[in-house]
Design a protein around this motif. Sequence first.
Motif, PDB file in Angstrom:
ATOM      1  N   THR A 101      41.518  23.367   4.415  1.00 59.31           N
ATOM      2  CA  THR A 101      40.609  22.326   4.878  1.00 59.31           C
ATOM      3  C   THR A 101      39.476  22.935   5.699  1.00 59.31           C
ATOM      4  O   THR A 101      39.639  23.966   6.341  1.00 59.31           O
ATOM      5  N   SER A 147      43.186  23.990  -9.346  1.00 64.24           N
ATOM      6  CA  SER A 147      42.425  23.657  -8.132  1.00 64.24           C
ATOM      7  C   SER A 147      40.952  23.998  -8.293  1.00 64.24           C
ATOM      8  O   SER A 147      40.131  23.562  -7.484  1.00 64.24           O
ATOM      9  N   GLU A 150      39.971  20.500  -9.843  1.00 63.54           N
ATOM     10  CA  GLU A 150      40.171  19.315  -9.015  1.00 63.54           C
ATOM     11  C   GLU A 150      40.285  19.735  -7.554  1.00 63.54           C
ATOM     12  O   GLU A 150      40.776  20.824  -7.256  1.00 63.54           O
ATOM     13  N   THR A 152      41.650  18.519  -3.670  1.00 67.19           N
ATOM     14  CA  THR A 152      42.366  17.562  -2.832  1.00 67.19           C
ATOM     15  C   THR A 152      41.862  17.682  -1.396  1.00 67.19           C
ATOM     16  O   THR A 152      41.116  18.619  -1.065  1.00 67.19           O
ATOM     17  N   LYS A 153      42.289  16.783  -0.545  1.00 72.07           N
ATOM     18  CA  LYS A 153      41.797  16.809   0.835  1.00 72.07           C
ATOM     19  C   LYS A 153      42.339  17.993   1.619  1.00 72.07           C
ATOM     20  O   LYS A 153      41.861  18.281   2.712  1.00 72.07           O
ATOM     21  N   THR A 154      43.334  18.696   1.069  1.00 70.60           N
ATOM     22  CA  THR A 154      43.881  19.860   1.767  1.00 70.60           C
ATOM     23  C   THR A 154      43.544  21.182   1.076  1.00 70.60           C
ATOM     24  O   THR A 154      44.038  22.234   1.474  1.00 70.60           O
ATOM     25  N   SER A 155      42.700  21.119   0.038  1.00 72.60           N
ATOM     26  CA  SER A 155      42.444  22.353  -0.732  1.00 72.60           C
ATOM     27  C   SER A 155      40.976  22.740  -0.791  1.00 72.60           C
ATOM     28  O   SER A 155      40.578  23.528  -1.639  1.00 72.60           O
ATOM     29  N   THR A 156      40.163  22.213   0.092  1.00 73.53           N
ATOM     30  CA  THR A 156      38.714  22.355  -0.043  1.00 73.53           C
ATOM     31  C   THR A 156      38.253  23.794  -0.250  1.00 73.53           C
ATOM     32  O   THR A 156      37.562  24.114  -1.223  1.00 73.53           O
ATOM     33  N   SER A 159      40.034  25.529  -3.316  1.00 75.71           N
ATOM     34  CA  SER A 159      39.435  25.017  -4.556  1.00 75.71           C
ATOM     35  C   SER A 159      38.044  25.594  -4.771  1.00 75.71           C
ATOM     36  O   SER A 159      37.663  25.908  -5.904  1.00 75.71           O
ATOM     37  N   ASN A 202      56.145  16.398  -7.242  1.00 68.48           N
ATOM     38  CA  ASN A 202      55.765  15.056  -7.683  1.00 68.48           C
ATOM     39  C   ASN A 202      56.638  14.575  -8.837  1.00 68.48           C
ATOM     40  O   ASN A 202      56.151  14.009  -9.817  1.00 68.48           O
TER      41      ASN A 202
END
Length: 236
Positions: A101, A147, A150, A152-156, A159, A202
């Motif tokens: 992040t 990544s 795509e 995620t909010k924790t991989s800025t 990614s 998941n």
Amino acid sequence: MNKLQGKTAIVTGASTGIGATIAKELALEGANVALAARRLDKLNEVKSEITDITNGEVKVMSVQVDMSNREDVNQLAEKAQAELGDVDIFVNNAGQMLAGTVRSGKVEEWDKMVDVNIKGVLYGIDAVLPSMLSRSTGHLINVASVSGLEVTKTSTVYSATKHAVRAISMGLEKELARTGVRMTNISPGMVDTDLVGNGAWNDRKMLETKDIAKAVVYAVTQPDYVNVNEVTVRPV
């Protein structure tokens, strides 16, 4: 075995996980392999495993390398060429997956990911590409990530580095058109390794390291006129 007989491959990040399995699968197809990573003891364990599973029929070497150090990477290529012959396959697998992040303010972790995931990839390519171009043959494999497709909010930040790997792969494919040198980008989904956990994610079974290794072998064993540019491997 024998699809890659007489070929020489370098695999970075080969001490564990995906890299170790890629190295084993390439060796099972007959390739001589240079194993590269920071932990020499782990590399030597993989080296012994490859010697066992191939009955000593391929050459294997271990090279301690920091992929964020350009001189280290250049020496890796030089050592592999001297001991195993011209490098035919280079697998850019080494990578850092740390807290990603921006709000975390973990600048040191960002630096590590940028240095290994982006600079390390470029250093690796630069170390072997001139020789490949001079011989009009060779195959570069960049291991990116979903990544890079795509965020995620924790991989800025992570990614962002994997987006960069894909951009490098896409640009190089165009740069290398009609040179005889091929470029493949592999984007794995969640793989069951020490980095991520226990085999479930998941409610889906994670991929196994061999699933990614098989994708690499598929790409590098195609006819010379076939360039597999992009492979995305996800769990069902």
